[in-house]
Write a protein that holds these residues in place. Structure first.
Motif, mmCIF file in Angstrom:
data_model
loop_
_atom_site.group_PDB
_atom_site.id
_atom_site.type_symbol
_atom_site.label_atom_id
_atom_site.label_comp_id
_atom_site.label_asym_id
_atom_site.label_seq_id
_atom_site.Cartn_x
_atom_site.Cartn_y
_atom_site.Cartn_z
ATOM 1 N N GLY A 49 0.798 -1.216 0.000
ATOM 2 C CA GLY A 49 0.000 0.000 0.000
ATOM 3 C C GLY A 49 0.833 1.269 0.000
ATOM 4 N N GLY A 50 2.132 1.150 0.258
ATOM 5 C CA GLY A 50 3.001 2.307 0.243
ATOM 6 C C GLY A 50 2.743 3.288 1.362
ATOM 7 N N ARG A 51 2.038 2.854 2.376
ATOM 8 C CA ARG A 51 1.732 3.747 3.490
ATOM 9 C C ARG A 51 2.919 3.773 4.459
ATOM 10 N N GLY A 52 2.880 4.729 5.360
ATOM 11 C CA GLY A 52 3.902 4.754 6.392
ATOM 12 C C GLY A 52 3.802 3.508 7.262
ATOM 13 N N VAL A 53 4.931 2.995 7.659
ATOM 14 C CA VAL A 53 4.984 1.781 8.477
ATOM 15 C C VAL A 53 5.565 2.147 9.836
ATOM 16 N N ALA A 55 7.377 1.013 13.075
ATOM 17 C CA ALA A 55 8.215 -0.087 13.553
ATOM 18 C C ALA A 55 7.939 -0.356 15.026
ATOM 19 N N THR A 56 8.486 -1.469 15.527
ATOM 20 C CA THR A 56 8.244 -1.846 16.913
ATOM 21 C C THR A 56 8.793 -0.831 17.901
ATOM 22 N N ALA A 57 9.761 -0.037 17.503
ATOM 23 C CA ALA A 57 10.303 0.973 18.400
ATOM 24 C C ALA A 57 9.438 2.224 18.445
ATOM 25 N N GLY A 58 8.350 2.249 17.675
ATOM 26 C CA GLY A 58 7.451 3.393 17.681
ATOM 27 C C GLY A 58 7.795 4.445 16.656
ATOM 28 N N LEU A 59 8.825 4.221 15.858
ATOM 29 C CA LEU A 59 9.214 5.182 14.833
ATOM 30 C C LEU A 59 8.531 4.843 13.512
ATOM 31 N N ALA A 60 8.091 5.872 12.800
ATOM 32 C CA ALA A 60 7.426 5.673 11.516
ATOM 33 C C ALA A 60 8.459 5.676 10.395
ATOM 34 N N LEU A 61 8.319 4.745 9.475
ATOM 35 C CA LEU A 61 9.196 4.655 8.316
ATOM 36 C C LEU A 61 8.416 5.058 7.075
ATOM 37 N N VAL A 62 9.043 5.839 6.210
ATOM 38 C CA VAL A 62 8.420 6.215 4.944
ATOM 39 C C VAL A 62 8.701 5.108 3.947
ATOM 40 N N ALA A 63 7.650 4.525 3.401
ATOM 41 C CA ALA A 63 7.812 3.393 2.489
ATOM 42 C C ALA A 63 7.131 3.674 1.157
ATOM 43 N N GLU A 64 7.688 3.117 0.098
ATOM 44 C CA GLU A 64 7.094 3.194 -1.219
ATOM 45 C C GLU A 64 6.165 1.994 -1.414
ATOM 46 N N PRO A 65 5.232 2.087 -2.349
ATOM 47 C CA PRO A 65 4.366 0.929 -2.630
ATOM 48 C C PRO A 65 5.182 -0.248 -3.147
ATOM 49 N N LEU A 66 4.631 -1.443 -3.028
ATOM 50 C CA LEU A 66 5.309 -2.624 -3.561
ATOM 51 C C LEU A 66 5.520 -2.427 -5.062
ATOM 52 N N PRO A 67 6.748 -2.537 -5.543
ATOM 53 C CA PRO A 67 7.005 -2.341 -6.975
ATOM 54 C C PRO A 67 6.331 -3.413 -7.821
ATOM 55 N N PRO A 68 5.881 -3.065 -9.002
ATOM 56 C CA PRO A 68 5.332 -4.087 -9.907
ATOM 57 C C PRO A 68 6.385 -5.155 -10.179
ATOM 58 N N ILE A 69 5.932 -6.363 -10.388
ATOM 59 C CA ILE A 69 6.847 -7.484 -10.574
ATOM 60 C C ILE A 69 7.793 -7.265 -11.748
ATOM 61 N N GLY A 70 7.361 -6.561 -12.753
ATOM 62 C CA GLY A 70 8.199 -6.390 -13.945
ATOM 63 C C GLY A 70 9.357 -5.427 -13.785
ATOM 64 N N THR A 71 9.368 -4.599 -12.728
ATOM 65 C CA THR A 71 10.433 -3.605 -12.575
ATOM 66 C C THR A 71 11.717 -4.268 -12.091
ATOM 67 N N ALA A 72 12.845 -3.633 -12.409
ATOM 68 C CA ALA A 72 14.158 -4.206 -12.105
ATOM 69 C C ALA A 72 14.430 -4.204 -10.605
ATOM 70 N N VAL A 73 15.060 -5.257 -10.132
ATOM 71 C CA VAL A 73 15.497 -5.343 -8.743
ATOM 72 C C VAL A 73 16.743 -6.217 -8.691
ATOM 73 N N ASP A 74 17.686 -5.820 -7.886
ATOM 74 C CA ASP A 74 18.893 -6.636 -7.712
ATOM 75 C C ASP A 74 18.766 -7.521 -6.485
ATOM 76 N N THR A 75 18.455 -6.879 -5.335
ATOM 77 C CA THR A 75 18.420 -7.606 -4.059
ATOM 78 C C THR A 75 17.118 -7.302 -3.335
ATOM 79 N N LEU A 76 16.398 -8.354 -2.975
ATOM 80 C CA LEU A 76 15.195 -8.218 -2.158
ATOM 81 C C LEU A 76 15.539 -8.642 -0.742
ATOM 82 N N MET A 77 15.286 -7.760 0.228
ATOM 83 C CA MET A 77 15.555 -8.059 1.630
ATOM 84 C C MET A 77 14.248 -7.987 2.410
ATOM 85 N N ILE A 78 14.068 -8.948 3.313
ATOM 86 C CA ILE A 78 12.836 -9.018 4.101
ATOM 87 C C ILE A 78 13.190 -8.906 5.573
ATOM 88 N N ALA A 79 12.726 -7.846 6.209
ATOM 89 C CA ALA A 79 13.018 -7.617 7.618
ATOM 90 C C ALA A 79 12.125 -8.479 8.502
#
Length: 320
Positions: A49-53, A55-79
């Motif tokens: 959804g690209g909404r602010g996330v 975190a467990t520490a109470g800090l808000a992270l600015v996030a982009e929406p999930l990229p479309p599958i066709g766009t280029a990516v080198d490394t996907l990391m999952i926290a």
């Protein structure tokens, strides 16, 4: 072109799982740019959804929406983080991870992010690590994953996974070393004041730490045991050192640590032997004597019971 690195976040993500690895890559960018080069990484946090996330520490992270599958990516990391339980059963998110992982050159999970990666099927048939506290649960839920409780991080082909929280920094440094060489990774580690490779290397969980309790009634005793591993550490000796009768000591110790004194001593001896096996070239026989096992066979049985590996196999795998 800069390598696109996507860090997947979600509500109640562990803050350091996100920021620790990203800072490693950002520092690598700074180092290369300072030398007149082009920053090698393009970093972004992505979320459903690209909404602010938050975190467990109470800090808000600015996030982009999930990229479309066709766009280029080198490394996907999952926290990882508390929110991974909900994330790992979200069919839309799991499907996105499944497809994105197939497209990325490499995939990495940090801490309990392994649960979401495993739910996508990307860890099936592969070796993987996660936080020590959740290794058994990961193995139970995903029997196709070969969970390894000991390493700081594991690489199995293009799929990487790390142990708890700060181990994500270790993993990111290894990725930088793979991409840009040891000198750059070492410069980043020095700037961040962390080890490029932790001494003793792979052991993510200290036996001494596992025996600590909130009150830590036996902290001084554990320090004494670690200084006298080669000596007689029988129940009468331990009770005397603790100033208790044998019966009282045994009862109080089990209540405090969940282990019998004998099992606790065995764990501390195995931990010391692991350290010597990975950091020294001492013969196995010498190590068994120094750590109080008495014989190679006794040490071998303890290693098989606690680590599911022989001392020789452990050394072959983890020796620096």
């Amino acid at each position: 072109m800069a390598r696109a690195i996507e860090m997947l976040a979600y509500p109640s993500v562990q803050l350091l799982d996100v920021t620790g690895p990203l800072q490693v890559f950002a520092s690598a960018n700074d180092h290369v740019a300072a030398a007149g080069g082009t920053p090698p990484y393009a970093l972004r946090i992505v979320a459903q959804g690209g909404r602010g996330v938050t975190a467990t520490a109470g800090l808000a992270l600015v996030a982009e929406p999930l990229p479309p599958i066709g766009t280029a990516v080198d490394t996907l990391m999952i926290a990882g983080g508390e929110g991974v339980e909900a994330a790992a059963v979200d069919p839309v998110l799991v499907d996105w991870v499944r497809q994105r992982a197939r497209q990325a050159r490499r995939v990495a999970s940090i801490c309990t992010g392994a649960f979401l990666l495993a739910a996508s099927g990307a860890l099936d048939g592969r070796r993987a690590a996660t936080h020590w506290r959740y290794c058994a649960e990961l193995a139970r839920r995903f029997p196709a994953v070969r969970v390894e409780p000991d390493p700081i991080f594991v690489r199995d082909g293009p799929v990487w996974s790390s142990a708890g929280v700060t181990a994500g920094i270790d993993l990111a440094l290894a990725l930088v070393e793979e991409d840009l060489g040891r000198n750059v990774a070492l410069a980043v580690a020095r700037y961040l004041v962390v080890f490029l490779k932790r001494p003793g290397g792979q052991a993510q969980f200290s036996a001494t730490l596992s025996l600590q309790t909130a009150e830590d009634k036996f902290g001084a005793l554990h320090e004494w045991i670690n200084r006298h591993l080669a000596d007689d550490i029988s129940l009468p000796v331990l009770a005397g050192q603790a100033g208790m009768s044998e019966r009282s000591f045994n009862r109080h110790y089990v209540a405090a640590t969940g282990l019998t004194p004998g099992r606790a001593v065995e764990r501390l001896r195995v931990e010391a032997a692991r350290r010597l096996l990975s950091e020294s070239r001492l013969p196995v026989k010498r190590i068994s004597q120094r750590c109080g096992f008495g014989s190679e066979e006794t040490m071998r049985r303890s290693f098989l019971r606690l680590l599911a590996a022989t001392p020789q196999a452990y050394r072959a795998r983890f020796s620096s």
